[in-house]
Design a protein around this motif. Structure first.
Motif, PDB file in Angstrom:
ATOM      1  N   PRO A  79     -15.030   0.898 -16.455  1.00  0.00           N
ATOM      2  CA  PRO A  79     -14.163   0.661 -17.613  1.00  0.00           C
ATOM      3  C   PRO A  79     -14.951   0.012 -18.747  1.00  0.00           C
ATOM      4  CG  PRO A  79     -13.114  -0.099 -15.591  1.00  0.00           C
ATOM      5  CD  PRO A  79     -14.533   0.208 -15.252  1.00  0.00           C
ATOM      6  N   GLY A  80     -14.730   0.486 -19.966  1.00  0.00           N
ATOM      7  CA  GLY A  80     -15.498  -0.045 -21.087  1.00  0.00           C
ATOM      8  C   GLY A  80     -14.962   0.446 -22.416  1.00  0.00           C
ATOM      9  N   PRO A  81     -15.842   0.632 -23.392  1.00  0.00           N
ATOM     10  CA  PRO A  81     -15.406   0.975 -24.747  1.00  0.00           C
ATOM     11  C   PRO A  81     -15.095   2.451 -24.953  1.00  0.00           C
ATOM     12  CG  PRO A  81     -17.788   0.713 -24.688  1.00  0.00           C
ATOM     13  CD  PRO A  81     -17.287   0.322 -23.333  1.00  0.00           C
ATOM     14  N   ARG A  82     -15.314   3.289 -23.940  1.00  0.00           N
ATOM     15  CA  ARG A  82     -15.053   4.712 -24.119  1.00  0.00           C
ATOM     16  C   ARG A  82     -13.583   4.936 -24.468  1.00  0.00           C
ATOM     17  NH1 ARG A  82     -17.299   9.847 -20.657  1.00  0.00           N
ATOM     18  NH2 ARG A  82     -16.245  11.466 -21.888  1.00  0.00           N
ATOM     19  N   VAL A  83     -13.348   5.715 -25.509  1.00  0.00           N
ATOM     20  CA  VAL A  83     -11.991   5.989 -25.978  1.00  0.00           C
ATOM     21  C   VAL A  83     -11.464   7.261 -25.320  1.00  0.00           C
ATOM     22  CG1 VAL A  83     -10.573   6.548 -27.993  1.00  0.00           C
ATOM     23  CG2 VAL A  83     -12.389   4.826 -28.172  1.00  0.00           C
ATOM     24  N   ILE A  84     -10.265   7.187 -24.779  1.00  0.00           N
ATOM     25  CA  ILE A  84      -9.610   8.362 -24.196  1.00  0.00           C
ATOM     26  C   ILE A  84      -9.022   9.195 -25.334  1.00  0.00           C
ATOM     27  CG2 ILE A  84      -7.731   9.133 -22.700  1.00  0.00           C
ATOM     28  CD1 ILE A  84      -8.124   6.468 -21.144  1.00  0.00           C
ATOM     29  N   ARG A  85      -9.320  10.484 -25.322  1.00  0.00           N
ATOM     30  CA  ARG A  85      -8.899  11.359 -26.415  1.00  0.00           C
ATOM     31  C   ARG A  85      -7.988  12.470 -25.895  1.00  0.00           C
ATOM     32  NH1 ARG A  85     -11.911   9.511 -30.470  1.00  0.00           N
ATOM     33  NH2 ARG A  85     -13.995   8.667 -30.048  1.00  0.00           N
ATOM     34  N   ALA A  86      -7.250  13.070 -26.817  1.00  0.00           N
ATOM     35  CA  ALA A  86      -6.394  14.204 -26.452  1.00  0.00           C
ATOM     36  C   ALA A  86      -7.245  15.283 -25.807  1.00  0.00           C
ATOM     37  CB  ALA A  86      -5.698  14.743 -27.697  1.00  0.00           C
ATOM     38  N   GLY A  87      -6.735  15.848 -24.709  1.00  0.00           N
ATOM     39  CA  GLY A  87      -7.452  16.895 -23.999  1.00  0.00           C
ATOM     40  C   GLY A  87      -8.394  16.396 -22.920  1.00  0.00           C
ATOM     41  N   ASP A  88      -8.606  15.072 -22.824  1.00  0.00           N
ATOM     42  CA  ASP A  88      -9.511  14.526 -21.814  1.00  0.00           C
ATOM     43  C   ASP A  88      -8.918  14.656 -20.408  1.00  0.00           C
ATOM     44  OD1 ASP A  88     -11.516  13.820 -23.546  1.00  0.00           O
ATOM     45  OD2 ASP A  88     -11.033  11.674 -23.575  1.00  0.00           O
ATOM     46  N   LEU A  89      -9.821  14.778 -19.445  1.00  0.00           N
ATOM     47  CA  LEU A  89      -9.465  14.767 -18.025  1.00  0.00           C
ATOM     48  C   LEU A  89      -9.890  13.412 -17.480  1.00  0.00           C
ATOM     49  CD1 LEU A  89      -8.407  16.344 -15.551  1.00  0.00           C
ATOM     50  CD2 LEU A  89     -10.734  17.233 -15.248  1.00  0.00           C
ATOM     51  N   VAL A  90      -8.919  12.617 -17.017  1.00  0.00           N
ATOM     52  CA  VAL A  90      -9.173  11.232 -16.623  1.00  0.00           C
ATOM     53  C   VAL A  90      -8.831  11.029 -15.149  1.00  0.00           C
ATOM     54  CG1 VAL A  90      -8.650   8.810 -17.094  1.00  0.00           C
ATOM     55  CG2 VAL A  90      -8.598  10.476 -18.972  1.00  0.00           C
ATOM     56  N   ASN A  91      -9.802  10.515 -14.393  1.00  0.00           N
ATOM     57  CA  ASN A  91      -9.535  10.163 -12.994  1.00  0.00           C
ATOM     58  C   ASN A  91      -9.409   8.648 -12.872  1.00  0.00           C
ATOM     59  OD1 ASN A  91     -10.907   9.212 -10.168  1.00  0.00           O
ATOM     60  ND2 ASN A  91      -9.640  11.028  -9.909  1.00  0.00           N
ATOM     61  N   ILE A  92      -8.351   8.221 -12.198  1.00  0.00           N
ATOM     62  CA  ILE A  92      -8.124   6.803 -11.926  1.00  0.00           C
ATOM     63  C   ILE A  92      -8.188   6.595 -10.417  1.00  0.00           C
ATOM     64  CG2 ILE A  92      -6.528   4.869 -12.131  1.00  0.00           C
ATOM     65  CD1 ILE A  92      -5.229   6.320 -14.506  1.00  0.00           C
ATOM     66  N   ASP A  93      -9.062   5.696  -9.983  1.00  0.00           N
ATOM     67  CA  ASP A  93      -9.222   5.407  -8.559  1.00  0.00           C
ATOM     68  C   ASP A  93      -8.982   3.918  -8.360  1.00  0.00           C
ATOM     69  OD1 ASP A  93     -10.320   4.925  -5.901  1.00  0.00           O
ATOM     70  OD2 ASP A  93     -11.276   6.885  -6.082  1.00  0.00           O
ATOM     71  N   VAL A  94      -7.988   3.585  -7.541  1.00  0.00           N
ATOM     72  CA  VAL A  94      -7.613   2.193  -7.314  1.00  0.00           C
ATOM     73  C   VAL A  94      -7.720   1.868  -5.827  1.00  0.00           C
ATOM     74  CG1 VAL A  94      -5.801   0.454  -7.481  1.00  0.00           C
ATOM     75  CG2 VAL A  94      -6.050   2.155  -9.295  1.00  0.00           C
ATOM     76  N   SER A  95      -8.484   0.854  -5.526  1.00  0.00           N
ATOM     77  CA  SER A  95      -8.534   0.320  -4.159  1.00  0.00           C
ATOM     78  C   SER A  95      -8.430  -1.194  -4.262  1.00  0.00           C
ATOM     79  CB  SER A  95      -9.826   0.732  -3.449  1.00  0.00           C
ATOM     80  OG  SER A  95     -10.966   0.366  -4.211  1.00  0.00           O
ATOM     81  N   ALA A  96      -7.743  -1.788  -3.298  1.00  0.00           N
ATOM     82  CA  ALA A  96      -7.487  -3.226  -3.388  1.00  0.00           C
ATOM     83  C   ALA A  96      -7.279  -3.825  -2.006  1.00  0.00           C
ATOM     84  CB  ALA A  96      -6.262  -3.496  -4.270  1.00  0.00           C
ATOM     85  N   GLU A  97      -7.297  -5.157  -1.987  1.00  0.00           N
ATOM     86  CA  GLU A  97      -7.145  -5.912  -0.741  1.00  0.00           C
ATOM     87  C   GLU A  97      -6.050  -6.952  -0.893  1.00  0.00           C
ATOM     88  OE1 GLU A  97      -7.516  -9.628   1.465  1.00  0.00           O
ATOM     89  OE2 GLU A  97      -8.036  -9.360  -0.647  1.00  0.00           O
ATOM     90  N   LYS A  98      -5.283  -7.130   0.175  1.00  0.00           N
ATOM     91  CA  LYS A  98      -4.314  -8.218   0.269  1.00  0.00           C
ATOM     92  C   LYS A  98      -4.142  -8.604   1.729  1.00  0.00           C
ATOM     93  CE  LYS A  98       0.348  -9.719  -1.039  1.00  0.00           C
ATOM     94  NZ  LYS A  98       1.626  -9.365  -1.701  1.00  0.00           N
ATOM     95  N   ASP A  99      -4.174  -9.879   1.996  1.00  0.00           N
ATOM     96  CA  ASP A  99      -3.997 -10.407   3.364  1.00  0.00           C
ATOM     97  C   ASP A  99      -4.968  -9.796   4.359  1.00  0.00           C
ATOM     98  OD1 ASP A  99      -1.901 -12.016   2.485  1.00  0.00           O
ATOM     99  OD2 ASP A  99      -0.380 -10.486   2.921  1.00  0.00           O
ATOM    100  N   GLY A 100      -6.174  -9.459   3.888  1.00  0.00           N
ATOM    101  CA  GLY A 100      -7.197  -8.921   4.780  1.00  0.00           C
ATOM    102  C   GLY A 100      -7.111  -7.441   5.046  1.00  0.00           C
ATOM    103  N   PHE A 101      -6.228  -6.729   4.330  1.00  0.00           N
ATOM    104  CA  PHE A 101      -6.073  -5.286   4.527  1.00  0.00           C
ATOM    105  C   PHE A 101      -6.360  -4.541   3.223  1.00  0.00           C
ATOM    106  CE2 PHE A 101      -3.692  -7.229   7.908  1.00  0.00           C
ATOM    107  CZ  PHE A 101      -3.965  -6.419   9.008  1.00  0.00           C
TER     108      PHE A 101
END
Length: 252
Positions: A79-101
């Motif tokens: 994540p940074g200063p890159r601007v998302i523009r009309a027509g862009d293909l954007v992948n979002i990948d989320v991984s996280a931890e809570k209570d050791g899982f």
């Protein structure tokens, strides 16, 4: 990780739901003119408000709460200063931890106006994921996942990125079984045990077969350069098929 009891399953479902909610909120907020850092901050807030912490940041010191990859970037975009523009293909990948899982999920989104071939790629990327998920069942070979996804890709004239694999998850972000192929792999001889926790995440492309590194230590690019999508769920293998852990509120 192999689930030992209902409490573990409950905690995995909770962190899976949090990750899925983050993607849903981020996708709804995404608009042309927004930077990927602004989008990442939205995801971070969802995680933190739910008592979770970013897994790549916590485990690997990744410079962001989520991975956001745009167009030629196909994974681990910073994540940074890159601007998302009309027509862009954007992948979002989320991984996280809570209570050791831990849980891990991802999805690709096209910003309107969307070219027909990209719209179809996104639809078929979701289909490829479900083709793989439908092979998940304890006692069955892990290789069935990649074989089925490979047949789907070939039939529909797509390629698969063959060095971005699925993986075990649960007590850590990446654990055994490691390097689960989502493409045909004759060397894969392992079997899904009952309660096994892992991801299914094919990378479907209009021509790419490999992910190459770039100027930073994280971002991966399509090689050959081509539009590529990824859709991912964390699952538990059971005798009755997959239990999908990464479903947002209202989908459980």
């Amino acid at each position: 990780m192999v689930i030992a009891n209902d409490d573990e399953l409950t905690k995995l479902k909770e962190i899976g739901r949090i990750c899925a909610n983050a993607i849903q909120v981020m996708a709804a907020a995404m608009e042309p003119g927004m930077t990927t850092l602004e989008l990442d901050r939205i995801g971070r807030k969802v995680l933190e408000d739910s008592g979770a912490r970013s897994a790549p940041e916590f485990c690997y010191q990744f410079p962001g709460a989520t991975c956001i990859s745009v167009n030629e970037e196909i994974a681990h975009g910073i994540p940074g200063p890159r601007v998302i523009r009309a027509g862009d293909l954007v992948n979002i990948d989320v991984s996280a931890e809570k209570d050791g899982f831990f849980a891990d999920t991802g999805a690709s989104f096209a910003m309107p106006p969307v070219k027909p071939k990209i719209d179809k790629l996104c639809r078929d990327g979701k289909r490829a994921l479900w083709v793989g998920l439908n092979q998940v069942k304890s006692g069955e070979p892990l290789a069935k996942i990649g074989t089925a996804v490979g047949a789907f890709a070939q039939k529909n004239r797509y390629t698969l990125v063959a060095n971005l694999a699925s993986h075990g998850v649960g007590r850590s972000l990446h654990e055994e079984p490691a390097e689960l192929s989502t493409w045909p792999d004759p060397s894969e001889k392992r079997v899904m045990t009952d309660g096994l926790v892992f991801t299914v995440e094919p990378f479907l492309s209009l021509g790419a077969t490999w992910a190459e590194g770039g100027d930073d230590a994280w971002t991966l690019y399509a090689d050959p350069k081509a539009p590529t999508v990824q859709y991912e769920h964390t699952v538990v293998a059971t005798r009755n098929g997959p239990v999908i852990l990464t479903l947002p509120d209202g989908r459980a």
